[in-house]
Design an enzyme around this catalytic site. Structure first.
Site, PDB file in Angstrom:
ATOM      1  N   HIS A  46       0.818  -1.209   0.000  1.00 15.04           N
ATOM      2  CA  HIS A  46       0.000   0.000   0.000  1.00 15.04           C
ATOM      3  C   HIS A  46       0.855   1.263   0.000  1.00 15.04           C
ATOM      4  O   HIS A  46       0.517   2.256  -0.645  1.00 15.04           O
ATOM      5  CB  HIS A  46      -0.917  -0.009   1.227  1.00 15.04           C
ATOM      6  CG  HIS A  46      -1.965   1.053   1.210  1.00 15.04           C
ATOM      7  ND1 HIS A  46      -3.085   0.976   0.416  1.00 15.04           N
ATOM      8  CD2 HIS A  46      -2.071   2.225   1.881  1.00 15.04           C
ATOM      9  CE1 HIS A  46      -3.833   2.042   0.595  1.00 15.04           C
ATOM     10  NE2 HIS A  46      -3.247   2.828   1.476  1.00 15.04           N
ATOM     11  N   HIS A  93     -10.248   2.803  -1.033  1.00 15.23           N
ATOM     12  CA  HIS A  93     -10.416   2.437   0.370  1.00 15.23           C
ATOM     13  C   HIS A  93     -11.241   1.152   0.407  1.00 15.23           C
ATOM     14  O   HIS A  93     -12.247   1.051   1.106  1.00 15.23           O
ATOM     15  CB  HIS A  93     -11.065   3.570   1.162  1.00 15.23           C
ATOM     16  CG  HIS A  93     -10.265   3.964   2.360  1.00 15.23           C
ATOM     17  ND1 HIS A  93     -10.804   4.305   3.573  1.00 15.23           N
ATOM     18  CD2 HIS A  93      -8.924   4.057   2.542  1.00 15.23           C
ATOM     19  CE1 HIS A  93      -9.854   4.602   4.444  1.00 15.23           C
ATOM     20  NE2 HIS A  93      -8.707   4.463   3.833  1.00 15.23           N
TER      21      HIS A  93
END
Length: 750
Positions: A46, A93
């Protein structure tokens, strides 16, 4: 209990044995537990893009209008003239939204907004791209209801209009919804803020909300597959406060405008660990940070917890010592924390102190993306299913006998039906700059009048769109990604805008699986090709891997967020037919491929076939035709042919303005099977309407640039008539189109 930095601890944090050995080599010793935590979040997929960066570097990342290269700052910056720039970016998200949909979606919106205003830009628009599973599934209903509420509550309270987006449904997203949020802002060239910790001796300040235990290891959580254990990781989902973010926006812009900010970065994924290491690495400096000075919600937090917390509504700011009091005064006025927690150093080391001890000493550059973070090339293998599905021949399917029924079923598909039921929960008018509302046109249009200084600048607008047909990418990763860029550009042109640049959010499964990595590298190749053809460079974006569960992997879904410019926002074109007596024309010719179409999926239960080809020369000519003739007022409506094909697009043109529904009488040239002509989705076609007096001018313009253009009918009556096969009251079509989502999600508005 004492926490140890063992190999088992490293594995628990998502690091490999090889990475643990590399950490020990870098430090020349065994890492502390805090150091291990910092490495784990900064070397997670990430934060580091370790499995994707080599592919991403192939994307076209520079252009004549770009003010920063992709990835250089918190968001992309595009010069739009008149001393103004657009800051825009899209991010995912997904994992947080899968386990805590309300806060996951809300903090996704909050995070992307902070990326915009840390650039010194005032956010003026938000968009989203959402993917959910089978809408009959109770879990999917729960996810959609709460994701939509999270987006709406945060954006509405913050005060940014949500002006466009997309929602698709497919069983592959049952357990892994995709929640991609995009934000757009305006900044003057001389007020752009940078994310670098320049100037040894300058102060490091944390501003905004206090730090708590929410969101710890959120970056690591986003770098692993969803499983049954994911529910236990709810603490990895942050909790947002849009009212605090609104205060933070105003304080931040005031501090930047006053010239007090040397460098600034949002504290998103990986929290203080990320902002301190990235800002110092970018400037080739270091930082000495004392965590005892960080405003905390809980006093007994460890150095590990403070560094990895992803509490929302926080920024890291670098300021000159003489401006400390001024910064504190500004943030105090807005009732926000502003605390000095350290200094910029010249030794290139991130040094972290807590309770009188040094808890971490790490060279900043070894933590940062593009610097010392790991970079991997993963095995790639072409999935066997691609050939199997490509060999499917749609011509083997039976032709329908009732075309009225087929059209109604397609308009009743959740993927085609109106999304009004969702977007009406969003405030899309706050700020009064929205020209084209959700559902009115193929893309959103925002006016720039209140920022511009020149007469031309005051007329100009920006055009915004998110787009991706994931079925196309599933059937052909490279060509499907080309389609994502191409359709976004076509949508921009359909309202009269010129495509300028893109941001992307690349949603894929586990990159350690060769078939998934093949999908990813091929999709990036397709994006690269299309962006070069349309001269729409990539300003930045996000990669989201591990979108899979034990049961399935999502379709490869490279979502495009595109920015366009329209010279006169007042001339923006809408999709619905405008007046009786106008002629209806179609640009382009149908592709012979039916692969990935909504028709095959809804009517025949098939996801197979070949993705339709793309003709770049034609698409560029189409842009020229639409932009020029919309600008001259010769086209009254324009709507691209996508899901559901030509028949569905014409039906939408009849009912998308439900206060002035207008039928049409249409005659379609049929060189192929009728169902393929009516419901095929390829070919880059656009349905337009125009006054009869302009037909000669439009035909001549199309002929000059070799664009296929046929007049196929006339607007009028209260029915849609297509040849002698479709004859339906437009009110019935409207009832179907607008009732689907309310019937599927009856509690969304509660």
């Amino acid at each position: 209990m004492k926490m140890e930095s063992s190999l088992d601890a490293a594995r628990e944090m998502g690091l490999t044995p090889e990475e643990f050995d590399e950490i020990k080599k870098i430090l020349g010793r065994k890492p502390t537990y805090t150091e291990l935590g910092i490495f784990s979040v900064m070397w997670s997929e990430h934060a580091s893009y370790k499995n994707s960066i080599l592919q991403l570097k192939k994307l076209p990342r520079e252009g004549k209008s770009l003010l920063v290269s992709a990835g250089e700052e918190n968001a992309g910056l595009v010069d739009i003239g008149d001393g103004l720039a657009v800051a825009f970016k899209i991010e995912s998200h997904n994992h947080p939204s899968a386990v805590e949909p309300y806060q996951g979606a809300a903090t996704g919106v909050g995070g992307i907004l902070r990326d915009i205003f840390t650039m010194g830009a005032r956010p003026i628009a938000a968009l989203d791209s959402l993917r959910f599973g089978n809408p009959d599934n109770s879990r999917v209903k729960y996810l959609l209801e709460n994701v939509v509420k999270g987006i709406g509550d945060y954006g509405n309270a913050f005060g940014v209009p949500t002006v466009a987006g997309e929602i698709y449904f497919d069983e592959c997203y049952d357990e892994n919804p995709l929640v991609n949020a995009m934000a757009v802002g305006i900044v003057r060239h001389n007020k752009i803020a940078r994310a670098a910790a320049q100037g040894p001796g300058n102060l490091v300040m944390i501003v905004g909300s206090s730090t708590g235990r929410d969101g710890i290891h959120g970056a690591t959580f986003a770098s692993e597959d969803i499983s049954e254990a994911s529910e236990a990781k709810r603490p990895s989902v942050q909790v947002g406060d849009p009212f605090s973010e609104k205060l933070l926006l105003e304080a931040t812009l005031e501090a930047i405008d006053a010239g007090f900010v040397v460098g600034i970065q949002d504290m998103g994924a990986a929290g203080i660990a990320c902002s301190t290491s990235e800002m110092s690495a970018k400037a080739s400096t270091g930082m000495d940070v004392n965590l005892d000075l960080v405003p905390l919600r809980e006093s007994d937090m460890s150095a590990y917890e403070i560094m990895l917390s992803e509490s929302q509504e926080r920024m890291l700011v670098v300021v000159k010592p003489e401006n400390e009091d001024a910064i504190k005064k500004i943030f105090s006025k807005w009732d926000l924390n502003a605390a000095v927690i350290g200094r910029v150093t010249d030794d290139g080391v991130l040094r972290i102190r807590r309770n009188g001890r040094i808890e971490a000493e790490i060279p900043s550059k070894v933590l940062a993306l593009g610097e010392g973070a790991p970079v991997y090339v993963r095995a790639s293998s072409r999935p066997e299913y691609l050939d199997d599905l490509a060999n499917f021949d749609p011509a083997t399917l039976p032709e329908p006998s009732d075309y009225n029924s087929i059209l109604k079923r397609l308009l009743g598909s959740p993927n085609i039906a109106s999304k009004r039921y969702v977007y009406e929960q969003y405030d899309f008018m706050v700020g009064t700059d929205t020209v084209e509302m959700p559902g009115e046109g193929d893309a959103a249009v925002m006016r720039l009048e209140r920022w511009a200084t020149s007469a031309q600048g005051k007329k100009r607008g920006i055009v915004l769109k998110t787009d991706c047909n994931a079925r196309y990418v599933y059937l052909d990763p490279r060509l499907g990604a080309v389609h994502a860029v191409t359709e976004a550009a076509r949508n921009i042109a359909c309202v009269g805008g010129r495509p300028v640049a893109i941001t992307n959010c690349l949603n894929f499964g586990n990159p350690y699986k060769p078939e998934v990595y093949y999908q990813f590298e091929q999709a990036v190749a397709g994006l690269t090709e299309a962006c070069m053809e349309f001269e729409t460079p990539v300003t930045g974006g996000n990669v989201s891997f591990y979108n899979e569960s034990p049961n399935r992997t999502v379709y490869p879904t490279p979502v495009i967020g595109m920015l366009g410019i329209i010279d006169d926002a007042a001339k923006a074109c809408r999709s619905a037919f405008k007046r009786r007596g106008d002629l209806v024309g179609v640009l382009g010719i149908p592709a012979k491929e039916m692969g990935g179409s909504e028709y095959l999926k809804i009517i025949h239960g098939v996801v197979a076939g070949r993705t339709p080809p793309v003709d770049y020369d034609y698409e560029r000519g189409l842009h020229e035709f639409l932009i020029g003739n919309i600008g001259e007022g010769l086209i009254n409506s324009a709507h691209d042919v996508s899901e559901g094909g030509l028949a569905a697009a014409i039906a939408e043109c009849c009912i998308m303005d439900d206060e002035r529904m207008l039928g049409a009488r249409i005659t379609v040239k049929r060189d192929d099977r009728t169902d393929f002509e009516y419901f095929g989705e390829g070919g880059g076609r656009v349905v337009v309407s125009f006054s009869a007096e302009n037909v000669a001018k439009l035909e001549a313009a199309a002929s000059r640039i070799n664009i296929p253009f046929d007049v196929i009918g006339e607007v009028g009556s209260d029915r849609l008539l297509i040849d002698d096969l479709i004859n339906v009251d437009v009110k019935e079509l409207s009832s179907i189109f607008y009732s689907v989502l309310p019937s599927l999600f009856p509690v969304v508005n509660q």
